[in-house]
Design an enzyme around this catalytic site. Structure first.
Site: not given
Lengths: 293, 203
Positions: B47-49, B78, B106, B136-137, B172, B174
């Site tokens: 998600g977004e850290s 991530c 990051r 992903i990013r 990821h 998952e």
């Protein structure tokens, strides 16, 4: 776009779940949004309520402005292209935005066709008012669907209508037999394979977010409880009296959307929300949700 | 039954629930410090850290997660890996927990257009496991304490690390339905090892 690329793009949409995506028009607002806890920002020159007020043609934003926002924040940056304007989409892809919103908020460039999103590597989000519209966009390659609501209205009624319609459409498909699904696919104007897929899984094949009219923490909770997996807040944050506090409150209410005590805490003592418009004040010809085919 | 919690502040927690279900573990949502009671492990999802870091402090979860990490294994993917790090390069927007002695950068693999699938090979107990995972990013692990095990590399950088207690992944699993890492960390034998090493440390 290969199937792998599509899955990678849906993957980013998965990462945005349970969050708030905020409209921002400059670096300063983007920084405020990020520190309020936004999981992504939508960079655009004018927020929908100003587009509505100013009139004229609303186009893709100045790439320089988007680039400055990309430099200022570390969260994903989205930007809007006009419906059907694949050249604007190409420019946004060259700019390496993280998501393109082919959006009814901008003036449509094509009154019959949307962008064929499979031609792109960058993911797309598109608005919908019902399941048929959602599945047409997914067939074109959208990796994420949101309700249209009525952007810039500060009025949640249309987003609720669209989310309920999509959810009702999905439930109805689950009760139909295969031969009925063929007729239903024809009625909805959606590809049969996607109609069958939704009927079997009971959900959209891509994440399903809410947008258009969200202005308060309770609005966010409402949309999440109706089935949205994340909320977009356009004018609702930066047209309010204290954007930073309201932004943070909407983020906290979205995380705890089922916990009324937490939504209550988040709702307390916020300065005025954006004023908003009743739907009767917006003539049908000026409703942004009517754009898109 | 093994009980694993998933930090549900923001991110792809649903996909982690699916993986735990597939392994036959009980999965729980963690949004509050009381949710950590009676769990055998915790996942910090993707998600977004920045969002998660902010909410960890808004909801007073920092101390509870750190206390939990002293007695139970934690898996971060991530954004979760970023939160577990000791330090983040050039970064003040995320306040990491310092659960793994690593330094990360990051979004080091670039914006979404650079996100990709990757085939990795893992050697464990003289067996080889091949799997496909997704970046992903993604963050990059820049420095690791010598005592930390590198389980997998991508582009000659550590991408999966395990310090014998906690595990961090820059990718990821998952998103690809890969159960390997969740099973490796949360299997009953590993949880037993963790508890035993704890009691030895305590003694």
């Amino acid at each position: 776009m290969s199937k792998d690329q599509f899955n990678i793009n849906v993957g980013l949409a998965e990462m945005l779940k349970g969050g708030v995506i905020m409209d921002v028009t400059n670096v300063e607002e983007a920084v405020i949004a990020e520190s309020a806890g936004a999981c992504a920002v939508m960079a655009l020159e004018r927020i929908p309520s100003d587009i509505r007020k100013d009139g004229g043609i609303a186009r893709m934003s100045d790439p320089k402005m988007i680039q400055e926002i990309q430099k200022a924040v570390s969260i994903p940056v989205m930007a809007k292209c006009r419906i059907g304007h694949f050249a604007e989409a190409q420019v946004l892809e060259a700019l390496e935005v993280d998501f393109i919103d082919e959006s009814e908020v901008l003036t449509p460039a094509d009154e019959h066709n949307h962008v064929w999103k499979h031609d792109f590597k960058v993911p797309f989000v598109c608005g919908c008012r019902n399941l048929g519209e959602a599945l047409r966009r997914i067939a074109e390659g959208a990796a994420l669907i949101r309700t249209k609501g009525e952007a810039g209205s500060g009025n949640i009624v249309e987003a609720v209508r669209h989310m309920r319609t999509v959810m009702n459409d999905i439930s109805r498909l689950q009760t139909l037999s295969r031969e009925q699904l063929v007729a239903e696919a024809k009625n909805m104007g959606a590809p049969l394979d996607l109609v069958i897929q939704v009927s079997e899984s009971g959900k959209l094949p891509v994440p399903n977010f809410a947008a258009g009219g969200i202005a308060t923490p309770a609005d966010a909770s409402l949309m999440m409880q109706l089935g949205a997996e994340t909320v977009f807040v356009g004018s609702g944050i930066f047209k309010s009296e204290d954007p930073e506090a309201r932004g943070k409150a909407v983020v906290e209410a979205t995380t705890n959307f089922k916990n009324a005590g937490k939504v209550l805490e988040a709702s307390k003592g916020l300065k005025s929300a954006m004023k908003g418009l009743d739907m009767s004040e917006i003539p049908e010809s000026e409703r942004l949700q009517e754009r898109g085919w | 039954m093994i009980k694993v919690g998933i930090l549900e502040l923001q991110g792809d927690f649903e996909l982690h629930h699916n993986i735990l279900q597939e392994l036959g573990y009980a999965s729980f949502s963690v949004k509050d410090c009381t949710d950590l009671e009676n769990l055998d492990g915790l996942i910090l999802p993707g998600g977004e850290s920045t969002t998660m870091s902010l909410l960890i402090d808004s909801f007073n979860l920092r101390k509870s997660i750190l206390d939990f990490s002293k007695e139970n294994p934690i898996l971060g993917t991530c954004a979760g890996l970023i939160l577990m790090a000791r330090a983040i390069e050039d970064e003040s927007k995320v306040n990491p927990l310092g659960i793994l002695d690593i330094e990360v950068s990051r979004n080091a693999y670039g914006r979404q257009i650079m996100s990709r699938k990757e085939n990795i090979t893992i050697e464990l107990d003289s067996k080889t496991f091949d799997m496909e995972v997704t970046l992903i990013r993604a963050p990059k692990i820049l420095k690791i304490n010598k005592s930390i095990n590198v389980i997998a590399e991508i582009d000659n950088s550590p991408a999966a690390v395990f310090d014998g207690r906690h595990m961090g992944l820059s990718f990821h699993p998952e998103l690809n339905g890969v159960t390997f890492f969740h099973e490796m960390l949360f299997s009953s034998s590993n949880i037993l090892n963790f508890k035993n090493s704890e009691s030895i440390n305590a003694a």
